[in-house]
Scaffold this motif. Structure first.
Motif, mmCIF file in Angstrom:
data_model
loop_
_atom_site.group_PDB
_atom_site.id
_atom_site.type_symbol
_atom_site.label_atom_id
_atom_site.label_comp_id
_atom_site.label_asym_id
_atom_site.label_seq_id
_atom_site.Cartn_x
_atom_site.Cartn_y
_atom_site.Cartn_z
ATOM 1 N N ASN A 154 -1.528 -12.184 -14.972
ATOM 2 C CA ASN A 154 -2.468 -11.603 -15.948
ATOM 3 C C ASN A 154 -3.785 -11.232 -15.291
ATOM 4 N N GLN A 155 -3.726 -10.784 -14.032
ATOM 5 C CA GLN A 155 -4.944 -10.479 -13.264
ATOM 6 C C GLN A 155 -4.848 -9.035 -12.766
ATOM 7 N N SER A 156 -5.233 -8.110 -13.623
ATOM 8 C CA SER A 156 -5.170 -6.706 -13.254
ATOM 9 C C SER A 156 -6.443 -6.315 -12.504
ATOM 10 N N VAL A 157 -6.280 -5.716 -11.340
ATOM 11 C CA VAL A 157 -7.450 -5.320 -10.553
ATOM 12 C C VAL A 157 -7.766 -3.862 -10.880
ATOM 13 N N ASP A 158 -8.994 -3.621 -11.324
ATOM 14 C CA ASP A 158 -9.416 -2.271 -11.716
ATOM 15 C C ASP A 158 -10.018 -1.500 -10.560
ATOM 16 N N ILE B 287 -2.564 -14.065 -4.708
ATOM 17 C CA ILE B 287 -1.936 -12.817 -5.176
ATOM 18 C C ILE B 287 -2.458 -12.534 -6.577
ATOM 19 N N PHE B 288 -2.916 -11.308 -6.797
ATOM 20 C CA PHE B 288 -3.353 -10.885 -8.133
ATOM 21 C C PHE B 288 -2.283 -9.971 -8.725
ATOM 22 N N GLU B 289 -1.635 -10.434 -9.779
ATOM 23 C CA GLU B 289 -0.546 -9.676 -10.403
ATOM 24 C C GLU B 289 -0.951 -9.350 -11.845
ATOM 25 N N ALA C 202 -0.667 -4.371 -2.153
ATOM 26 C CA ALA C 202 0.803 -4.381 -2.271
ATOM 27 C C ALA C 202 1.133 -4.005 -3.707
ATOM 28 N N ASP C 203 0.407 -2.989 -4.197
ATOM 29 C CA ASP C 203 0.428 -2.686 -5.636
ATOM 30 C C ASP C 203 1.268 -1.453 -5.976
ATOM 31 N N GLY C 204 2.288 -1.192 -5.163
ATOM 32 C CA GLY C 204 3.314 -0.229 -5.560
ATOM 33 C C GLY C 204 2.912 1.233 -5.427
ATOM 34 N N GLY D 30 -0.738 -7.386 -6.215
ATOM 35 C CA GLY D 30 0.659 -7.067 -6.480
ATOM 36 C C GLY D 30 1.604 -8.211 -6.137
ATOM 37 N N GLY D 31 2.388 -8.632 -7.121
ATOM 38 C CA GLY D 31 3.332 -9.739 -6.928
ATOM 39 C C GLY D 31 4.759 -9.241 -6.804
ATOM 40 N N GLY D 32 4.972 -8.105 -6.106
ATOM 41 C CA GLY D 32 6.321 -7.613 -5.802
ATOM 42 C C GLY D 32 6.766 -8.161 -4.446
ATOM 43 N N PRO D 33 7.856 -7.611 -3.906
ATOM 44 C CA PRO D 33 8.345 -8.098 -2.608
ATOM 45 C C PRO D 33 7.286 -8.024 -1.507
ATOM 46 N N ALA D 34 6.497 -6.935 -1.464
ATOM 47 C CA ALA D 34 5.482 -6.807 -0.412
ATOM 48 C C ALA D 34 4.400 -7.876 -0.571
ATOM 49 N N GLY D 35 3.936 -8.071 -1.802
ATOM 50 C CA GLY D 35 2.855 -9.031 -2.052
ATOM 51 C C GLY D 35 3.301 -10.457 -1.782
ATOM 52 N N MET D 36 4.503 -10.800 -2.256
ATOM 53 C CA MET D 36 4.971 -12.177 -2.049
ATOM 54 C C MET D 36 5.206 -12.456 -0.569
ATOM 55 N N MET E 188 11.709 -2.991 3.574
ATOM 56 C CA MET E 188 10.541 -2.649 4.404
ATOM 57 C C MET E 188 9.285 -3.339 3.874
ATOM 58 N N ALA E 189 9.215 -3.509 2.547
ATOM 59 C CA ALA E 189 8.061 -4.200 1.947
ATOM 60 C C ALA E 189 7.994 -5.642 2.454
ATOM 61 N N ILE E 190 9.159 -6.288 2.525
ATOM 62 C CA ILE E 190 9.210 -7.684 3.014
ATOM 63 C C ILE E 190 8.820 -7.727 4.493
ATOM 64 N N LEU F 112 -2.568 -1.678 3.491
ATOM 65 C CA LEU F 112 -1.535 -1.433 2.473
ATOM 66 C C LEU F 112 -0.205 -1.999 2.944
ATOM 67 N N ALA F 113 0.659 -2.337 1.975
ATOM 68 C CA ALA F 113 2.000 -2.817 2.315
ATOM 69 C C ALA F 113 2.989 -2.341 1.259
ATOM 70 N N GLY F 114 4.244 -2.189 1.665
ATOM 71 C CA GLY F 114 5.314 -1.830 0.726
ATOM 72 C C GLY F 114 5.150 -0.420 0.182
ATOM 73 N N ASP F 115 5.555 -0.239 -1.079
ATOM 74 C CA ASP F 115 5.522 1.093 -1.690
ATOM 75 C C ASP F 115 4.116 1.691 -1.707
ATOM 76 N N ALA F 116 3.091 0.872 -1.703
ATOM 77 C CA ALA F 116 1.713 1.387 -1.673
ATOM 78 C C ALA F 116 1.497 2.209 -0.404
ATOM 79 N N LEU G 199 21.113 -9.285 -7.099
ATOM 80 C CA LEU G 199 20.283 -8.777 -8.193
ATOM 81 C C LEU G 199 18.844 -9.220 -7.940
ATOM 82 N N ARG G 200 17.910 -8.356 -8.323
ATOM 83 C CA ARG G 200 16.507 -8.598 -7.975
ATOM 84 C C ARG G 200 15.941 -9.942 -8.428
ATOM 85 N N PRO G 201 16.260 -10.396 -9.674
ATOM 86 C CA PRO G 201 15.611 -11.624 -10.118
ATOM 87 C C PRO G 201 15.828 -12.790 -9.154
HETATM 88 C C1 FAD Z 1 16.839 2.596 -8.498
HETATM 89 C C2 FAD Z 1 16.218 1.893 -7.335
HETATM 90 C C3 FAD Z 1 17.036 1.220 -6.443
HETATM 91 C C4 FAD Z 1 16.485 0.625 -5.316
HETATM 92 N N1 FAD Z 1 17.310 -0.034 -4.473
HETATM 93 C C5 FAD Z 1 16.807 -0.658 -3.395
HETATM 94 C C6 FAD Z 1 17.675 -1.375 -2.512
HETATM 95 O O1 FAD Z 1 18.883 -1.437 -2.686
HETATM 96 N N2 FAD Z 1 17.106 -2.006 -1.444
HETATM 97 C C7 FAD Z 1 15.776 -1.970 -1.202
HETATM 98 O O2 FAD Z 1 15.325 -2.586 -0.224
HETATM 99 N N3 FAD Z 1 14.931 -1.282 -2.020
HETATM 100 C C8 FAD Z 1 15.409 -0.625 -3.114
HETATM 101 N N4 FAD Z 1 14.567 0.048 -3.938
HETATM 102 C C9 FAD Z 1 13.130 0.146 -3.612
HETATM 103 C C10 FAD Z 1 12.349 -1.100 -4.038
HETATM 104 O O3 FAD Z 1 12.572 -1.380 -5.389
HETATM 105 C C11 FAD Z 1 10.848 -0.885 -3.816
HETATM 106 O O4 FAD Z 1 10.638 -0.277 -2.589
HETATM 107 C C12 FAD Z 1 10.124 -2.256 -3.842
HETATM 108 O O5 FAD Z 1 10.151 -2.807 -5.125
HETATM 109 C C13 FAD Z 1 8.673 -2.090 -3.384
HETATM 110 O O6 FAD Z 1 8.039 -3.342 -3.435
HETATM 111 P P1 FAD Z 1 6.438 -3.446 -3.525
HETATM 112 O O7 FAD Z 1 6.156 -4.907 -3.570
HETATM 113 O O8 FAD Z 1 5.831 -2.621 -2.480
HETATM 114 O O9 FAD Z 1 6.064 -2.739 -4.906
HETATM 115 P P2 FAD Z 1 6.452 -3.107 -6.403
HETATM 116 O O10 FAD Z 1 7.789 -3.740 -6.446
HETATM 117 O O11 FAD Z 1 6.244 -1.853 -7.176
HETATM 118 O O12 FAD Z 1 5.381 -4.196 -6.835
HETATM 119 C C14 FAD Z 1 4.031 -3.849 -7.067
HETATM 120 C C15 FAD Z 1 3.401 -4.939 -7.905
HETATM 121 O O13 FAD Z 1 2.005 -4.687 -8.027
HETATM 122 C C16 FAD Z 1 1.597 -4.943 -9.350
HETATM 123 N N5 FAD Z 1 0.359 -4.160 -9.575
HETATM 124 C C17 FAD Z 1 0.241 -2.816 -9.540
HETATM 125 N N6 FAD Z 1 -1.023 -2.434 -9.756
HETATM 126 C C18 FAD Z 1 -1.722 -3.588 -9.952
HETATM 127 C C19 FAD Z 1 -3.100 -3.854 -10.224
HETATM 128 N N7 FAD Z 1 -4.001 -2.871 -10.339
HETATM 129 N N8 FAD Z 1 -3.486 -5.142 -10.382
HETATM 130 C C20 FAD Z 1 -2.586 -6.158 -10.250
HETATM 131 N N9 FAD Z 1 -1.269 -5.951 -9.997
HETATM 132 C C21 FAD Z 1 -0.846 -4.668 -9.841
HETATM 133 C C22 FAD Z 1 2.795 -4.494 -10.183
HETATM 134 O O14 FAD Z 1 2.782 -5.052 -11.471
HETATM 135 C C23 FAD Z 1 3.950 -4.996 -9.331
HETATM 136 O O15 FAD Z 1 4.310 -6.330 -9.630
HETATM 137 C C24 FAD Z 1 15.090 0.688 -5.081
HETATM 138 C C25 FAD Z 1 14.266 1.350 -5.995
HETATM 139 C C26 FAD Z 1 14.815 1.958 -7.102
HETATM 140 C C27 FAD Z 1 13.918 2.679 -8.046
#
Ligand code: FAD
Length: 404
Positions: free
Chosen positions: A131-135, A38-40, A162-164, A17-23, A310-312, A292-296, A111-113
């Motif tokens: 382009n590395q999806s883990v099954d 990181i596998f994204e 860290a895959d959400g 996962g290349g989201g905030p938790a993974g990075m 919290m993911a960071i 596990l980390a972040g939303d996972a 903004l997130r970007p």
């Molecule tokens: C409307 C909204 C507003 C929000 N506002 C805030 C805010 O103001 N402040 C705040 O701190 N948080 C906010 N959040 C929460 C925040 O967006 C999430 O908690 C955060 O993105 C979680 O990060 P993560 O890295 O754990 O997961 P994600 O961001 O979900 O990243 C997971 C990554 O894993 C990858 N992945 C998944 N499965 C696989 C697989 N099998 N193989 C390879 N890659 C995979 C995905 O493609 C993705 O890139 C908000 C959420 C929403 C919906």
């Protein structure tokens, strides 16, 4: 070997996962002296959304992990108000923290970007594999094996899921618990219109009897603007409104300036919608060589504005716990991963629970009780105590823990 000494031997850490938790995990693990990949699954690490606010603890962690946080976001004083503009609660910040992090104790609107770009810029080349999806994953006492969708495999000493919210790692370790529906949806957007006038440097969380209508100042790549969101109860299985902007305008129209004007000035392509869900509390995150980390680990409603934060923090602490650990040593890895998750669980569970309860209280209180609820919020210090004093104090406790 002290916990702060460099690792005796470079271990291999895989992050899914290349989201905030993974990075964040990759940044901190790299600093700990291990090799990390990181596998994204997508062709880039891309934010799944537009609007974002961050509290000071993740900002501090980002800085310590080498991310450039200079001029990142607009510092905002946060207030809960009613739909007539009356202030119900002000998020209290410690004067010392305010001195260091700016207005409102450094709760920033961005903004997130830009967050993604800055984190990616701090990662060493080659760490992010797109382009590395883990099954599938499997582990034994010696190693973890990742099975990728393209048929290849990868072996690591430690794996961080860290895959959400739909984490394959969480499902593999702990089964597929159901998602908890909040029966809420949010529509959010942003604008850089420069003729809005009125207040800036605020995050205003406004509540009417049924609708939340909120806005924040933002700073994005040196440009000042605003993000906004409206939130209401919904049937999670019902189709999305056909015209999101029109629905947002309708929901925001009874709120005071500048919300209706901000929505009016937003382009349709800058508007998104989310149905809010989490997964409830997971009593154990790590198993063997995997954690596990972040939303996972703790998917959180945006009512906390803290899921990415919290993911960071999770990523930061994983790296710090793996510093000085020989990752071939199974017992040492287990101990380090357990030491990572123990203090994270009460903190994240508090936030997940509070965010869920706030959503229910503001949008699912029985109709007859809503006037009583609003009387309490308008006329008593209840909301100030809960969201204005207790929660920021709880979040700022993290600041003291984030230290090298
Ligand atoms: C409307 C909204 C507003 C929000 N506002 C805030 C805010 O103001 N402040 C705040 O701190 N948080 C906010 N959040 C929460 C925040 O967006 C999430 O908690 C955060 O993105 C979680 O990060 P993560 O890295 O754990 O997961 P994600 O961001 O979900 O990243 C997971 C990554 O894993 C990858 N992945 C998944 N499965 C696989 C697989 N099998 N193989 C390879 N890659 C995979 C995905 O493609 C993705 O890139 C908000 C959420 C929403 C919906």
């Amino acid at each position: 070997m002290s916990a702060s000494s460099p690792s005796p031997r470079r271990g291999r850490v895989a992050v899914i996962g290349g989201g905030p938790a993974g990075m964040a995990t990759a940044l901190s693990v790299h600093q700990a002296g291990h090799d990390v990949a990181i596998f994204e699954r997508y062709r880039e690490a891309r934010p799944a959304g537009n609007v974002l606010n961050l509290w000071p603890p993740p900002l501090k962690a980002l800085g310590l992990m080498g991310v450039d946080t200079t001029d990142l976001g607009a510092p905002c004083l946060s207030q809960f108000r009613n739909d007539k503009g009356r202030v119900r609660a002000t998020i209290k910040s410690d004067p010392e923290i305010e001195k260091q992090y700016g207005r409102g104790g450094g709760f920033i609107g961005l903004l997130r970007p830009e967050l993604y770009e800055r984190m990616l810029a701090a990662l060493p080349p080659g760490v992010l594999r797109t382009n590395q999806s883990v099954d599938r994953i499997e582990q034994d006492e010696r190693a973890v094996t990742l099975h990728l969708a393209d048929g290849s495999t990868y072996e690591a000493d430690v794996l961080v899921g860290a895959d959400g919210i739909d984490s394959v790692v969480r499902r593999t370790l702990w089964g597929d618990g159901p998602k908890r529906e909040h029966r809420l949806h949010a529509i959010a957007g942003y604008t850089f219109a420069d003729d809005i006038g009125g207040e800036t440097g605020y995050c205003v969380i406004g509540h009417g009897r049924e609708v939340q209508g909120s806005w924040t100042s933002i700073r994005y790549k040196g440009r000042d603007g605003y993000q906004w969101w409206v939130l209401e109860a919904c049937d999670p299985d019902a189709p999305a409104p056909a015209d999101l902007l029109a629905r947002a305008k309708q929901l925001g129209r009874t709120f005071p300036h500048p919300l209706p004007q901000l929505i009016e000035r937003t382009e349709a392509q800058h508007v998104q919608r989310w149905v809010l869900r989490d997964r409830g509390f997971l009593p154990q995150w790590s198993q063997g060589r995997i954690t596990l980390a972040g939303d996972a680990a703790h998917a959180t409603s945006p009512y906390a504005a803290y899921g990415a934060g919290m993911a960071i923090e999770d990523g930061y602490f994983i790296g710090r716990r793996l510093r000085g650990v020989d990752l071939t040593d199974f017992a040492a890895v287990r101990q380090a991963l357990q030491a990572y998750e123990e203090p994270r669980k009460p903190h994240t569970a508090f936030q997940v629970t509070m965010a869920y309860r706030n959503g229910q209280m503001f949008h699912h209180t029985p109709r007859l009780l809503r006037p009583v609820r609003d009387f309490i919020f308008d006329r008593t210090p209840f909301l100030q105590k809960v969201v204005g004093d207790t929660n920021p104090a709880e979040i700022n406790k993290q600041l003291a823990l984030i230290t090298d």
